[in-house]
Design a protein around this motif. Sequence first.
Motif, PDB file in Angstrom:
ATOM      1  N   ALA A 115       0.850  -1.192   0.000  1.00 60.36           N
ATOM      2  CA  ALA A 115       0.000   0.000   0.000  1.00 60.36           C
ATOM      3  C   ALA A 115       0.880   1.235   0.000  1.00 60.36           C
ATOM      4  CB  ALA A 115      -0.910  -0.003   1.227  1.00 60.36           C
ATOM      5  N   ILE A 121      -2.533   0.389  -4.641  1.00 61.98           N
ATOM      6  CA  ILE A 121      -2.161  -0.896  -4.064  1.00 61.98           C
ATOM      7  C   ILE A 121      -1.401  -1.636  -5.154  1.00 61.98           C
ATOM      8  CG2 ILE A 121      -2.980  -3.078  -3.111  1.00 61.98           C
ATOM      9  CD1 ILE A 121      -5.472  -1.582  -2.163  1.00 61.98           C
ATOM     10  N   GLU A 137      -6.863   3.456  -5.700  1.00 63.07           N
ATOM     11  CA  GLU A 137      -7.952   3.944  -4.871  1.00 63.07           C
ATOM     12  C   GLU A 137      -8.027   5.462  -5.012  1.00 63.07           C
ATOM     13  OE1 GLU A 137      -8.098   0.353  -1.580  1.00 63.07           O
ATOM     14  OE2 GLU A 137      -7.543   2.358  -0.906  1.00 63.07           O
ATOM     15  N   ASN A 140      -7.827   8.386  -2.173  1.00 64.16           N
ATOM     16  CA  ASN A 140      -7.420   7.765  -0.913  1.00 64.16           C
ATOM     17  C   ASN A 140      -5.910   7.617  -0.848  1.00 64.16           C
ATOM     18  OD1 ASN A 140      -7.799   6.530   1.611  1.00 64.16           O
ATOM     19  ND2 ASN A 140      -7.777   4.483   0.704  1.00 64.16           N
ATOM     20  N   PRO A 142      -4.028   4.638   0.778  1.00 65.77           N
ATOM     21  CA  PRO A 142      -4.088   3.387   1.537  1.00 65.77           C
ATOM     22  C   PRO A 142      -2.885   3.255   2.464  1.00 65.77           C
ATOM     23  CG  PRO A 142      -3.574   2.957  -0.780  1.00 65.77           C
ATOM     24  CD  PRO A 142      -3.931   4.402  -0.677  1.00 65.77           C
ATOM     25  N   LEU A 145      -2.936  -3.045   4.881  1.00 65.00           N
ATOM     26  CA  LEU A 145      -3.548  -4.183   4.199  1.00 65.00           C
ATOM     27  C   LEU A 145      -3.572  -5.374   5.142  1.00 65.00           C
ATOM     28  CD1 LEU A 145      -1.465  -4.046   0.876  1.00 65.00           C
ATOM     29  CD2 LEU A 145      -3.826  -3.248   1.115  1.00 65.00           C
ATOM     30  N   SER A 156      -8.165  -3.347   2.497  1.00 65.25           N
ATOM     31  CA  SER A 156      -7.360  -2.131   2.553  1.00 65.25           C
ATOM     32  C   SER A 156      -8.103  -1.060   3.339  1.00 65.25           C
ATOM     33  CB  SER A 156      -7.036  -1.604   1.152  1.00 65.25           C
ATOM     34  OG  SER A 156      -8.177  -0.968   0.590  1.00 65.25           O
ATOM     35  N   ALA A 157      -7.353  -0.134   3.916  1.00 63.28           N
ATOM     36  CA  ALA A 157      -7.929   1.013   4.612  1.00 63.28           C
ATOM     37  C   ALA A 157      -6.888   2.115   4.666  1.00 63.28           C
ATOM     38  CB  ALA A 157      -8.388   0.637   6.025  1.00 63.28           C
ATOM     39  N   GLY A 158      -7.373   3.363   4.843  1.00 61.20           N
ATOM     40  CA  GLY A 158      -6.436   4.478   4.876  1.00 61.20           C
ATOM     41  C   GLY A 158      -7.093   5.797   5.208  1.00 61.20           C
ATOM     42  N   ARG A 164     -12.106  -1.372   2.225  1.00 56.62           N
ATOM     43  CA  ARG A 164     -12.441  -2.034   0.966  1.00 56.62           C
ATOM     44  C   ARG A 164     -11.977  -3.484   0.984  1.00 56.62           C
ATOM     45  NH1 ARG A 164     -10.826   3.187   0.143  1.00 56.62           N
ATOM     46  NH2 ARG A 164     -12.095   4.481  -1.265  1.00 56.62           N
TER      47      ARG A 164
END
Length: 372
Positions: A115, A121, A137, A140, A142, A145, A156-158, A164
């Motif tokens: 990420a 990604i 993304e 975003n 990210p 993971l 994934s997140a951020g 997601r």
Amino acid sequence: MPVPRMLAQDVEKASETNETFENKIQELPSIKLDPSLEGATSLAFIGSCSEAESKKGVGDRKFVCGHGNGAITIFKCDAATRQNPVQTLKLGSSSGLPIMKVLPHPTNPDLIFSASVDGNIYQSSITKHNTSIFHKEEGNEPMSLCFCDDVTVLISAGRDTHVRMYDPVTNQITRAYHGSKTDRTSSSNSSTCRPSKKVFALKESPSHPHCFYSAGWDNSIKMWDCRTSEGVISSMSHKNSPHVCGDALDVKVCGGIGLETILTASWTSKRALQLWEPNSDKLLRSVRFPSRKDDGEYLYSSRFVNDSVVVAGGSGSKDAVFINFHTSEPLLAVGSGSNPITAIDNDVTTGLTLIGGTNYDVIHLTKTETAF
């Protein structure tokens, strides 16, 4: 809730037996980095090895490193080749953005996901010597993971607070959980409120294949079940902690009764290192992190080492410290004391720990041996 409910004091009682462990931590020769890489912003061991292989020392153990300039490299831990990358999966540049998470595929050692702050990604193939964009993304950054559901889901997140879920084979989004538009404290149901601020860390549950955890700026740990439409099934917090600002969330099955325990490291001046018990959604204890009053603790990264030791580091003392979490006894401090520690990973089988930081010119390597 899919996790069996048990009392936090049961975990405390079961973990008391681990205080008899004797931990010998040895600092091995460090791994030099080219200054143009801008240090290590993420670290992860690749694959696994058997206990028999681990007794031979560091052997052919490899790890992947994400760098501040956007590069992704692979190193070997053995003394003969550890000074230079054995492979560069992605080139960086002076204008490149940091790789915040590197995640080797747990069952396919050829694949590595990463990420980046650039919004992408990435997916890398070791055998094909290449890296491609797995998914961009839009809007975003990210930051983390993890895998879930027996490695059939990549999460994934951020920055944008959304979580997601991807099919790692088709690269397609299978579900997206949108972040909460309200702070946790003002939510009508804070225990199932989704993240309201930037998410920095994700970690899969070692006991429940459909579950994972998240933490970030909204001062809470959230437990998720990827089978549900709402996502979040419980939340943990205590006096505005944990305030996570890096890869500072780890989960381990600890104690004689085999319950999950969560480790968090917060970017706060004190009580930054904490253990949580998800079965009761409560804080177990704060682990004392050694620091000068003027520096504060301010941690960016943390890992379990074994059933009695954790390691954490950040921008306070600018060292990574190994600590007996039953007694809060510091066992070893590693680092230059000049730059923040931003990346840590540990290999339970070999006892090896990797420690790196922003603008560091080395990666520190240690080995922990535990005896009764």
